[in-house]
Design an enzyme around this catalytic site. Structure first.
Site, mmCIF file in Angstrom:
data_model
loop_
_atom_site.group_PDB
_atom_site.id
_atom_site.type_symbol
_atom_site.label_atom_id
_atom_site.label_comp_id
_atom_site.label_asym_id
_atom_site.label_seq_id
_atom_site.Cartn_x
_atom_site.Cartn_y
_atom_site.Cartn_z
ATOM 1 C CB THR A 124 -0.913 -0.010 1.256
ATOM 2 O OG1 THR A 124 -1.464 1.296 1.444
ATOM 3 C CG2 THR A 124 -0.142 -0.366 2.515
ATOM 4 C CG ASP A 125 -1.157 4.960 -0.954
ATOM 5 O OD1 ASP A 125 -1.704 4.229 -0.085
ATOM 6 O OD2 ASP A 125 -1.746 5.917 -1.487
ATOM 7 C CD GLU A 126 -3.431 3.478 4.138
ATOM 8 O OE1 GLU A 126 -3.382 3.447 5.371
ATOM 9 O OE2 GLU A 126 -4.468 3.241 3.491
ATOM 10 C CE1 TYR A 152 -3.353 -2.567 5.814
ATOM 11 C CE2 TYR A 152 -3.257 -0.215 5.280
ATOM 12 C CZ TYR A 152 -3.319 -1.547 4.872
ATOM 13 O OH TYR A 152 -3.354 -1.849 3.521
ATOM 14 C CE LYS A 156 -0.071 -4.588 3.018
ATOM 15 N NZ LYS A 156 -0.525 -5.915 2.495
HETATM 16 P P1 NAD Z 1 -9.874 -7.361 2.537
HETATM 17 O O1 NAD Z 1 -9.849 -7.131 4.001
HETATM 18 O O2 NAD Z 1 -11.113 -7.115 1.767
HETATM 19 O O3 NAD Z 1 -9.423 -8.876 2.231
HETATM 20 C C1 NAD Z 1 -8.401 -9.515 2.946
HETATM 21 C C2 NAD Z 1 -8.536 -11.022 2.686
HETATM 22 O O4 NAD Z 1 -7.432 -11.693 3.333
HETATM 23 C C3 NAD Z 1 -9.818 -11.632 3.271
HETATM 24 O O5 NAD Z 1 -10.425 -12.484 2.326
HETATM 25 C C4 NAD Z 1 -9.337 -12.419 4.480
HETATM 26 O O6 NAD Z 1 -10.144 -13.536 4.798
HETATM 27 C C5 NAD Z 1 -7.943 -12.830 4.006
HETATM 28 N N1 NAD Z 1 -7.040 -13.168 5.120
HETATM 29 C C6 NAD Z 1 -6.818 -12.453 6.246
HETATM 30 N N2 NAD Z 1 -5.945 -13.093 7.048
HETATM 31 C C7 NAD Z 1 -5.586 -14.228 6.389
HETATM 32 C C8 NAD Z 1 -4.697 -15.301 6.677
HETATM 33 N N3 NAD Z 1 -4.004 -15.355 7.824
HETATM 34 N N4 NAD Z 1 -4.558 -16.290 5.763
HETATM 35 C C9 NAD Z 1 -5.267 -16.271 4.590
HETATM 36 N N5 NAD Z 1 -6.133 -15.297 4.288
HETATM 37 C C10 NAD Z 1 -6.289 -14.280 5.165
HETATM 38 O O7 NAD Z 1 -8.661 -6.492 1.971
HETATM 39 P P2 NAD Z 1 -8.469 -5.802 0.541
HETATM 40 O O8 NAD Z 1 -8.984 -4.420 0.612
HETATM 41 O O9 NAD Z 1 -8.957 -6.722 -0.515
HETATM 42 O O10 NAD Z 1 -6.879 -5.717 0.482
HETATM 43 C C11 NAD Z 1 -6.118 -6.775 -0.087
HETATM 44 C C12 NAD Z 1 -4.640 -6.398 -0.047
HETATM 45 O O11 NAD Z 1 -4.422 -5.184 -0.765
HETATM 46 C C13 NAD Z 1 -4.113 -6.151 1.366
HETATM 47 O O12 NAD Z 1 -2.806 -6.704 1.440
HETATM 48 C C14 NAD Z 1 -4.063 -4.634 1.491
HETATM 49 O O13 NAD Z 1 -3.046 -4.235 2.372
HETATM 50 C C15 NAD Z 1 -3.738 -4.248 0.059
HETATM 51 N N6 NAD Z 1 -4.220 -2.907 -0.354
HETATM 52 C C16 NAD Z 1 -5.535 -2.553 -0.187
HETATM 53 C C17 NAD Z 1 -5.976 -1.302 -0.632
HETATM 54 C C18 NAD Z 1 -7.421 -0.889 -0.500
HETATM 55 O O14 NAD Z 1 -7.756 0.244 -0.844
HETATM 56 N N7 NAD Z 1 -8.320 -1.754 -0.051
HETATM 57 C C19 NAD Z 1 -5.066 -0.411 -1.213
HETATM 58 C C20 NAD Z 1 -3.732 -0.815 -1.371
HETATM 59 C C21 NAD Z 1 -3.317 -2.065 -0.942
HETATM 60 P P1 TYD Z 2 -10.714 4.133 4.555
HETATM 61 O O1 TYD Z 2 -11.706 3.686 3.535
HETATM 62 O O2 TYD Z 2 -10.800 3.545 5.924
HETATM 63 O O3 TYD Z 2 -9.257 3.907 3.907
HETATM 64 P P2 TYD Z 2 -7.791 4.386 4.436
HETATM 65 O O4 TYD Z 2 -7.882 4.710 5.880
HETATM 66 O O5 TYD Z 2 -6.959 3.158 4.186
HETATM 67 O O6 TYD Z 2 -7.397 5.540 3.579
HETATM 68 O O7 TYD Z 2 -10.810 5.702 4.718
HETATM 69 C C1 TYD Z 2 -10.648 6.575 3.609
HETATM 70 C C2 TYD Z 2 -10.741 7.987 4.137
HETATM 71 O O8 TYD Z 2 -12.070 8.222 4.621
HETATM 72 C C3 TYD Z 2 -9.806 8.250 5.301
HETATM 73 O O9 TYD Z 2 -9.257 9.564 5.183
HETATM 74 C C4 TYD Z 2 -10.705 8.171 6.516
HETATM 75 C C5 TYD Z 2 -12.061 8.630 5.989
HETATM 76 N N1 TYD Z 2 -13.227 8.007 6.657
HETATM 77 C C6 TYD Z 2 -14.246 8.811 7.179
HETATM 78 O O10 TYD Z 2 -14.206 10.053 7.109
HETATM 79 N N2 TYD Z 2 -15.308 8.189 7.800
HETATM 80 C C7 TYD Z 2 -15.390 6.828 7.900
HETATM 81 O O11 TYD Z 2 -16.382 6.315 8.481
HETATM 82 C C8 TYD Z 2 -14.335 6.016 7.354
HETATM 83 C C9 TYD Z 2 -14.386 4.510 7.443
HETATM 84 C C10 TYD Z 2 -13.273 6.655 6.737
#
Ligand code: NAD
Ligand code: TYD
Length: 342
Positions: A124-126, A152, A156
């Site tokens: 992630t960019d975070e 978090y 990562k």
């Molecule tokens: P999500 O929470 O929707 O999915 C996570 C999945 O991982 C779930 O299906 C969960 O059951 C599985 N999981 C958790 N622990 C596990 C374990 N010990 N063994 C096997 N499976 C396990 O998350 P997401 O939003 O789909 O994110 C997926 C990946 O992308 C993550 O690594 C996250 O850090 C990265 N990512 C997410 C975003 C975003 O905006 N959502 C952005 C950048 C990177």
């Molecule tokens: P989120 O979807 O939790 O992603 P991330 O924290 O990984 O960026 O949140 C996106 C943005 O929205 C973040 O700046 C926090 C804000 N946010 C709210 O203002 N209210 C909410 O209820 C949530 C979940 C997030």
């Protein structure tokens, strides 16, 4: 190609499995997922009987299971994680266990089997920390120092450093992707877009943190999936690649756009206390992806991409109502048992 995908029942993983099947229909995919609260086999329910798809219920922390799966895989794409910042503030324990220890377990299983298998670590960019909101030209590049702020992003970042160390020390064929905030179908309704959209459909207000000026760079999940596939096939070993949507929006802009799409008024915004340590701005410079892998986002531009996503949630009420009420969770717990972590 036999591809092992971890976390394929989550938001991005499930979209990735569909995306890869459409792009590379001859590939076989095994999905290893522990089915934590955010893992939902319903996201891929229609694939159950497909000969190219296998679901394995289990954890990336289970080395015995990994030693069985790894020899059958030609490459691994690692999505499995604890993924929500707010949960990491409440309890960082599962984040360390899954994101750091789980990634270490995968790397060790890979090392013991075949170091030449490609391992794509989806990050992630975070991990870069935060940017100021008053310097719009400054963005995260791959050279930006790692400086995570939340539990978090720290977990990562820890996994990213381990992946880089295993490449350096053991010559594992690893690549790291660092993507900005995703949106699209099947996102667990704790993340801001599906939470706000589903709240509004239910007639509830949307909780906007702090002053709403925090900025995120929103990318459609299919753009992310396409980029991960490009990195899997063409990324250089040991490299990291930034992936973004070229689509910066403040949370207030995002909220207004959702309200407008659903025909709701500003009175539905509930200003609430800010998130602890809330990162101010994320913005991605993804020119390396364009120059080296000829990739750029094509599906993320607003308002169209956001409107399409809002429409998906309005048309798939059963899916998110069952997720929100815990209906699916109850069903899959009965079918598969509780989460296995070892
Ligand atoms: P999500 O929470 O929707 O999915 C996570 C999945 O991982 C779930 O299906 C969960 O059951 C599985 N999981 C958790 N622990 C596990 C374990 N010990 N063994 C096997 N499976 C396990 O998350 P997401 O939003 O789909 O994110 C997926 C990946 O992308 C993550 O690594 C996250 O850090 C990265 N990512 C997410 C975003 C975003 O905006 N959502 C952005 C950048 C990177
Ligand atoms: P989120 O979807 O939790 O992603 P991330 O924290 O990984 O960026 O949140 C996106 C943005 O929205 C973040 O700046 C926090 C804000 N946010 C709210 O203002 N209210 C909410 O209820 C949530 C979940 C997030």
């Amino acid at each position: 190609m036999n591809l092992l995908v971890t976390g394929g029942c989550g938001f991005i993983g499930s979209n990735f499995i569909r995306f890869v099947h459409n792009a590379r229909p001859q590939w076989k995919i095994t999905n290893l997922d522990a089915l934590t609260y955010s893992g939902n086999p319903e996201n891929l329910a229609d694939l159950d009987s497909q000969p190219w798809y296998t679901f394995t219920h289990g954890s990336i922390n289970d080395r015995t299971l990994l030693d069985k799966l790894m020899p059958q895989a030609d490459a691994v794409v690692h999505f499995a994680a604890e993924s929500h910042v707010d949960r990491s503030i409440l309890d960082s324990g599962p984040f360390i266990q899954t994101n750091i220890v789980g990634t270490q377990c995968l790397l060790d299983a890979l090392r013991a089997n075949d170091i030449n298998k490609r391992f794509v670590h989806v990050s992630t960019d975070e991990v870069y920390g935060e940017l100021p909101i008053d310097k719009p030209d400054v963005k995260f590049t791959e050279q930006t120092p790692i400086a995570p702020n939340s539990p978090y992003s720290a977990s990562k970042a820890g996994s990213d450093l381990l992946v880089a160390a295993y490449h350096h020390t053991f010559s594992l064929d690893t690549v790291i992707t660092r993507c900005s905030n995703n949106f699209g179908p099947y996102q667990f309704p704790e993340k801001v877009i599906p939470l706000f959209v589903t709240n509004l459909i239910e007639g509830k207000k949307v909780p906007l943190y702090g002053d709403g000026q925090n900025i995120r760079d929103w990318i459609h999940v299919d753009d992310h999936c396409e980029a991960v596939l490009a990195v899997l096939e063409k990324g250089k070993p040991g490299q990291a690649y930034n992936i973004g949507g070229n689509n910066e929006q403040s949370n207030l802009q995002l909220t207004r756009a959702i309200l407008e799409t659903l025909g709701k008024g500003k009175d539905m915004i509930q200003h609430v206390e800010d998130r602890l340590g809330h990162d101010r701005r994320y913005a991605i410079d993804c020119s390396k992806m364009k120059q080296e892998l000829n990739w750029q986002p094509t599906r993320s531009a607003w308002p169209q991409a956001l409107e399409k996503t809002v429409q998906w949630y309005t048309e798939n009420e059963t899916w998110w109502r069952n997720v929100k009420s815990g209906q699916y969770r109850q069903y899959y717990q009965q079918q598969y048992g509780n989460r296995t972590t070892n």
